[in-house]
Structure formats: C-alpha cells, structure tokens
Design a protein around this motif. Structure first.
Motif, short mmCIF file in Angstrom:
data_model
loop_
_atom_site.label_atom_id
_atom_site.label_comp_id
_atom_site.label_asym_id
_atom_site.label_seq_id
_atom_site.Cartn_x
_atom_site.Cartn_y
_atom_site.Cartn_z
N ASP A 1 -67.92 33.64 26.01
CA ASP A 1 -67.28 34.75 25.28
C ASP A 1 -67.09 35.96 26.19
O ASP A 1 -66.06 36.65 26.12
N ASN B 1 -63.50 37.75 27.08
CA ASN B 1 -63.24 39.19 26.92
C ASN B 1 -62.87 39.85 28.24
O ASN B 1 -62.03 40.76 28.28
N TRP C 1 -59.11 38.36 29.13
CA TRP C 1 -58.00 38.63 28.21
C TRP C 1 -58.21 39.85 27.33
O TRP C 1 -57.26 40.39 26.77
N GLY C 2 -59.46 40.29 27.13
CA GLY C 2 -59.71 41.37 26.20
C GLY C 2 -59.49 40.91 24.77
O GLY C 2 -59.80 39.77 24.39
N GLU C 3 -58.93 41.80 23.95
CA GLU C 3 -58.73 41.48 22.54
C GLU C 3 -57.52 40.59 22.30
O GLU C 3 -57.27 40.16 21.18
N ASP C 4 -56.72 40.32 23.35
CA ASP C 4 -55.51 39.52 23.19
C ASP C 4 -55.72 38.07 23.65
O ASP C 4 -54.79 37.43 24.14
N GLU D 1 -57.24 53.85 22.48
CA GLU D 1 -57.17 53.35 21.12
C GLU D 1 -58.01 54.26 20.22
O GLU D 1 -58.94 54.93 20.69
N SER E 1 -62.88 52.83 29.47
CA SER E 1 -63.33 51.48 29.13
C SER E 1 -64.38 50.94 30.08
O SER E 1 -64.76 49.77 29.99
#
Length: 775
Positions: free
Chosen positions: A35, A39, A42-45, A463, A489
């Motif tokens: 996991d 992350n 790709w991050g959240e996409d 964000e 980030s």
C-alpha cells in the motif's frame, strides 16, 4: 536515478519501476508495504491494477538486483513476505543517505569547533550531486524528496560558501554564490553573502551589509530604491531591506496596523510625534510590517533604521547612533553623529569601564545617565530641523544606554516632530518597552489571511484538507505558514522550517532547549479530533522524563512561556504545532531512539499513565525489545482502555519487530487482532498470523473466529465461510469457538452463492458432511 551492481550500470526500465526502487532505496533496512508503494507511485489516483503492477515491478527488480538467486531462495539483497518489501543495502550505497550522513558529520565537527573537518565534510557532500535529485521519477514520494533534497542542497551550499569565505577563499565563495543566486533571488543568506563577496572582473562591487541573525517572515517585496530612511536615491545602510526575507507573497491580515503606522508618519510630517512599540513572538512578521508601513514617507520626513545586535550590546549608544546616522544620510563624520559617539564616553569612564569592569555600578549608571541625556538633546535638535522617524528593530538587543535614551525620548516625542517606532520580541522584558505610549501586539493571522498566504506561496494550490492541516499546524504564524506551504506534502521537516524554528529557540540556554525537545517528543504522538487543540504534556511528566526538579523546570520555561512559544495553560504545549514536527524530525534517528527510550523508562518508573509511556515510544520510533515487549504485554489492557488508537499503533509496531521473542510477539499480535476488531477494522491478517503459529486451542479458536468475523463484517461471506469450515474441520480449537463459528455460519448461509439451504460450495471433504454434530 542510476544504479550499479559490481561496477556495471543497471537498466532500470520504466519510470514507475524506477519510482518503486527509489522508495525502497531511501527506506533501505526498513519494511515497506505494498500500500505504501502504491501511494508513493500513484498517490490518490492509483488505478485498479496498481497492486498487480507493484508485484510485477518488484519481481523485475528482484531479478535485476539478484540475477543469480533462485526463485525460492531467500533474498540477501531484496526480501519480501506478507505484502512487505525490503532492500538490504549499506547506507553508503545510497547517495542520498551518504549526503545526509556527511551533513550530520559536518554538524558534529562544527559543534566541536573543527572548521577544517567541517569544510571537508561539506565539500564531499556537495560533490555527490549531479543535477536535480530523482529527476524524471514520477509520483508524490519522488516529488516530496526533490523539494526536500533541493532545500538541503541549497543550505549545504550556503554553509560551504560561509566556510570558504572564513578560510580566505573568497573567489571560490563568490563563484559559488553567483551560481546559486539566479535560482534563488529571494534567499537572504545568498544575497547577504554575495554582497560581501569580491566582485568579478568588470562587475561593480556590492556594498557589504552586516546584519543580525534570525529568520524573518516572508511576504514583503524587495526594498526598492528610495525606501525608508533613504536620502534622495539611496538604500539605508541598516534598513529593512537587509533584514527582511523577501518573497512574492503580499503582507496579509495586518491592514489595521498598517493604517495606524502610516497615519503616525503622516502626523509626524505635520509636526505631531509619537512613540509606538510593536511586539510579538519571533517570526510573527514585525519586520515585514515595519517595512511595508514605512517603505515610503512624506516629503521632508527623514527615516532612520537600526537593528539591535546582541553581540554589540556593550557599545554605548551604538544602536541609537546607527539609527540617527541612517536618518541624516551622512557618514560618521556628521556633526550630530560625531556628537552622539562622543556622548557615549564620559570623564568618569574614559576607558569604557562598562566592558573592563573597572568602575563601580553607581559610577557606571551615572555615566550612562549623562550619556543618555546628551543623546536625547542631540536627537531633539535633529528633530527641530525637520520631521524625524526613528525605527529600531529588535530593540530588546539594543545597548542599555540606547534603551535609556529611547525611554527618555518616548516621553518627549509627542511635543516634537519625532516618531519613535520599535519592534521587540514578546517576553523580552520590560526594559525595551517601558516608555512606549502605544503598544501594538501582533498576533497570529486569522484563518482567511493564513489561507491566502499559503495559496500565494505554495508551488501548487493545496487541496482543502492539506490547507486545513497547514493552517492548523502553523496556527497563524506567517513564517511557519510560508515554510509549510513550500513543502506541503513532505512528511519530513524541510530545512527552511528547521532553520526557522532553530533561530526562534536560539536565544535560550542549551538546557532549556533540551527541555523543549522533551516537551516536543511527549507531545508528538497524540490522538485528537480535527480542530481541537493538542493536549500537550504535564510539568510532572517533563520533570520525570528530564530528571529536573519542578522548580528548576518552571524557572527554565518561564521566558519561553513569556515569549509565546508555549501556549498558556496548566499543560505544556507548543503554541505552533509545527515546532513539534521540526524538533522531532530534525533529531537524528539514533539520538531520537536513545532519548525517547530513556524518557519512557523514567516515566514508567515514576508511575506515569501507561498510555503516555507508549505514546512516547511511538514518537521516538523506539524498537520493541523483549524488555519493553514484556512491559507492554502487562499494561496493554489499560492502554487499550485509555487510548485504543495508541494501543493499536504500538501493537502494530511490536508485530513488525522480527527480533522480538516469538512467544512475546504472538501475545502482542493477538491483542492487536482483538483491538482491531473492537475498532471495527479488518483484523483478518493479524488473527490469521496468530492462528497459524499458536499451539493453544483457545487462542487458535479465538483468532479463527476474529478472522472469519472480520470478513463477515466486510461482506466477504465466502472467505468467512471458508475460514470457519477449515477451523471446524481441523478440530484444534476450544468448544466455545466451535459454537461461535457455527453461529457465524448460520448467519451468513443465506448470503452464500446458490440455494440458501444448499449453497453450492464444494462439499467434498467438508467437516459435517453426513454428521449431525457439525455443520
């Protein structure tokens, strides 16, 4: 990103495979989950195929790194298992880790006063660089690392230039600074260093400006020609341009104070003077405010600037002389300035007795009073010639004679065309501000202004959730907002943020700073709801952890409280949460573990609540050994009752410790499974791990039931049924768990595929086929 094996360069292949290798290499010696890799890349996409892609990338990397390894052999360089992956590389095999290690070596040499050794370490660190770090590598992790490493590289280069200058290698320092300045036009350390560097052939020499230390908040454009204190067409020698960190963000949230200061300048131009003191904690924006408010002045109004200097406090009237000199626009041979210098030496103290100590206290005080009175008269005469504005930043660092004269002038300013404006740090004592007729206190920015500042500074629009976190962590502090916005980030504290916090804590003694570090670790791991204030820690906890008496602790922390670094209240907590992040994150890993282990042992011995002890070990990432594992097993029920989230985190940390005794690890993992289920989280993996290793029928039955029930809660009824049937078939579980698994099967039977009364599971070999006592 490049890699070699046995002297031959490897072909890394696709960009995302390279991104996976980056994550593993920068976490060498640490287990990284699938996991985490998803992350990071790709991050959240992340696409639905991300997990499968990771498996493919890892398989290819394993073959590339260890081509001679058979498929089923244990990996020496690359190991995996249970969805976790780990590279086993010596730290000097990764340039980033070598760079950070050399920086740490340089820091130790600097602390020891070994300048040549520090220079050698810094030079070696910089030679590792070949362009931008991780250039072209995709994903959020690589982007965060690029920003972090770029800041570290720049800070290292700045220090290298300082060391070169100090060793007389001015040409090398100048060349380095000129290479760096175009990319960082607003970096004040670079600008100040370049101002002092020798000019290149054909280039005009820059005027050298000697300024005080400290980090200043951003948000004010560079000082234009004709700024405050500028006689027609020049920049003041000690004006705000030399002290303010410049940037592209506007000054926000200070409209009322700006209007008040500008109105005061208009009034002094009309003949009505005043005395204004601006106070606030370090980095809150005092210098930026003064610069913005006094950048321009009405015609005929002279503005003088000076900065209080802790190093030069022994020079009587030095700060006031600098201020008046910059206002009058002439050199030190100006009659008024010359007279001010002469006023600092009296017949009673011809050899500057303040520094030599050859005068008694009464004589020195009398000499100071005489010098201050003569200085006041000289300033009165200068004001009589035309409106005069005197601005002193960091007045608390001014020499005592200047402070005395400033107080006397404050009582007379309203009678003259004389405006006194000074800035002082909160908690700096009454001497600097005792005469002020008007005190302006700068507090934190409101949330709207804070959000506008972050959006103006951040490289990419943050964000909403990220913006809220930044505002919460900085609590309206402009400098911290700016630093967090630049590396929003990045989970690691950026070099600029660490430097800002370090500068704000630098005035305090070493023992006080060590206590503050303990407060940071005691406050680092706590669970709180969004929008609520951190709980912090108690004086008793800090006293136990640091082995200080409560009275001594109160004495050490009193000036820190007064300065606003610690928030008011009975509990100790930093006003700005980001200070905790900087103090903890900047502590080297080995020292962090040592400190937190020592603190935890002392807290446990003092009878502190177990959840506080556990939270401290989590903050320090202290490995769970058999000793601490035994203590945790003895106290886990109490920790789970008082702080279940902390208990889960600690047990998960213990489960990952392969060096822990198997029996201890089994016990703690069983508790982890119970608490995950209690928190309505998926406990199947942990329960299955325990069930596969325990010889205790009761524990095996409990773990099988937890695993099946976890799948039932998630709606994965087929897997739940499979676990239950397997457990019942093996018959190695206690009677109560047989009953509970039967009940579970009864609940989920209608949800299984096929006829509810005869699900089309394969019945061959299932326990209970043709037997009345089992399903």
């Amino acid at each position: 990103m490049r890699a070699w094996r046995d002297g031959s360069e490897l072909v890394l292949g696709s960009a995302r495979r390279t991104a996976v290798l980056c994550v593993l290499a920068l976490h060498t010696g640490q287990r990284v989950s699938r996991d985490q890799l998803v992350n990071a890349v790709w991050g959240e996409d992340a696409p639905p195929s991300a997990n499968g892609n990771i498996y493919t990338y890892v398989s290819t990397l394993r073959q590339m790194l260890e081509p001679a390894r058979s498929r089923w052999a244990a990996g020496r360089l690359f190991s995996s298992g249970g969805g976790m992956y780990q590279l086993h590389l010596p730290p000097d095999s990764v340039d980033v880790l070598r760079f950070e290690s050399l920086r740490e070596t340089a820091r130790r040499q600097r602390s020891a006063g070994h300048t040549d050794a520090e220079l050698a370490a810094v030079a070696t660190a910089l030679r590792l660089w070949r362009g931008e770090a991780l250039a072209g590598v995709p994903g959020p992790f690589a982007e965060r690392q690029r920003l972090r490493l770029a800041e570290l590289r720049l800070a290292t280069a700045e220090r290298y230039a300082e060391l070169l200058t100090g060793s007389g290698r001015l040409d090398e320092a100048a060349h380095l600074l000129r290479e760096l300045t175009p990319d960082r036009p607003h970096r004040e350390n670079l600008r100040a260093g370049l101002a002092a560097a020798p000019p290149e052939t054909g280039r005009p020499a820059s005027r050298s400006v000697v300024t005080g230390g400290g980090t200043r908040p951003g948000g004010v454009p560079s000082e234009p020609a004709g700024g405050p204190g500028t006689p027609p067409g020049g920049v003041p020698a000690a004006g705000p341009g030399s002290r303010t960190r410049t940037g592209t963000a506007p000054l926000l949230g200070r409209d009322a104070v700006l209007h008040r200061l500008r109105r005061a300048v208009t009034e002094v131009a009309a003949g009505r003077g005043g005395d204004i003191l601006v106070e606030g904690p370090a980095g809150i924006g005092k210098t930026a405010l003064l610069t913005a408010a006094l950048r321009t002045a009405p015609n005929g109004c002279r503005v003088g600037w000076a900065v209080g200097d802790e190093v030069a406090r022994d020079v009587p009237l030095g700060t006031l002389s600098d201020c008046v000199e910059s206002a009058l626009g002439a050199g030190p041979d100006h009659p008024t300035v010359e007279a001010l210098v002469a006023a600092s030496v009296s017949p009673e103290r011809p050899d500057d007795a303040r520094r030599t100590g050859r005068a008694d206290a009464e004589g020195t005080d009398r000499a100071d009073a005489d010098a201050a009175e003569r200085a006041v008269e000289l300033v009165r005469r200068a004001a009589a010639e035309g409106p005069l504005v005197l601005v002193v930043d960091d007045l608390h660092w001014a020499d005592p004679t200047t402070l005395r004269a400033w107080a006397m002038l404050g009582g007379q300013a309203s009678e003259l065309p004389l405006l006194l404006v000074a800035a002082v740090r909160s908690g700096s004592g009454p001497a600097a501000g005792r005469s002020a007729a008007e005190i302006v206190t700068l507090g934190p920015l409101d949330s709207g202004s804070a959000g506008a500042l972050v959006r103006a500074v951040a490289p990419q629009p943050p964000e909403p959730q990220e913006l809220a976190r930044i505002i919460d962590d900085a609590d309206g502090h402009p400098e911290y907002l700016r630093q967090l916005a630049l590396t929003a980030s990045d989970p690691f504290p950026a070099a600029g943020l660490v430097a800002a916090v370090g500068a704000h804590l630098a005035p305090y003694p070493e023992d006080t700073r060590q206590v503050l570090r303990a407060v940071a670790f005691l406050s680092a791991y706590e669970v709180r709801s969004p929008g609520t204030q951190p709980a912090g820690c108690t004086m008793a906890e800090v006293a136990a952890a640091t082995d200080h008496h409560l009275d001594d602790l109160a004495r050490m922390l009193a000036p820190v409280r007064a300065a606003g670094i610690l928030a008011p209240g009975d509990r100790l907590r930093f006003r700005h949460r980001v200070v905790v992040r900087a103090l903890c994150g900047s502590t080297p890993a080995a020292l962090r573990v040592t400190l937190c282990r020592r603190y935890a042992e002392r807290l446990a011995a003092a009878g502190t609540a177990p959840e506080r002890v556990v939270a401290l070990t989590l903050a320090g990432e202290v490995p769970v050994d058999d000793c601490f594992g035994g203590w945790l097993a003895d106290h886990v029920e109490r920790v789970a009752e008082a702080a279940p989230q902390i208990a889960v985190a600690a047990l998960a940390h213990a489960h990952a410790q392969h060096a822990l005794a198997p029996a201890r690890r089994l016990t703690l993992t069983a508790w982890l499974a119970r608490l995950l289920l209690r928190a309505d989280r998926n406990a199947a993996a942990e329960a299955g791990w325990v069930a596969a290793r325990t010889a205790d029928p009761e524990l095996a039955g409990e773990m099988r039931w937890i695993a099946a029930h976890s799948h039932e809660r998630r709606g994965d009824f087929e897997t739940a049924a499979e676990i239950a049937h397997t457990a019942l078939r093996e018959r190695r579980i206690g009677p109560q768990w047989i009953d509970r698994l039967r009940a579970l099967l009864g609940r989920i039977r209608p949800s299984l595929p096929g006829n509810p009364t005869q699900p089309h599971l394969s019945r061959s070999g299932l326990v209970g086929e043709g037997r009345p006592d089992l399903p």
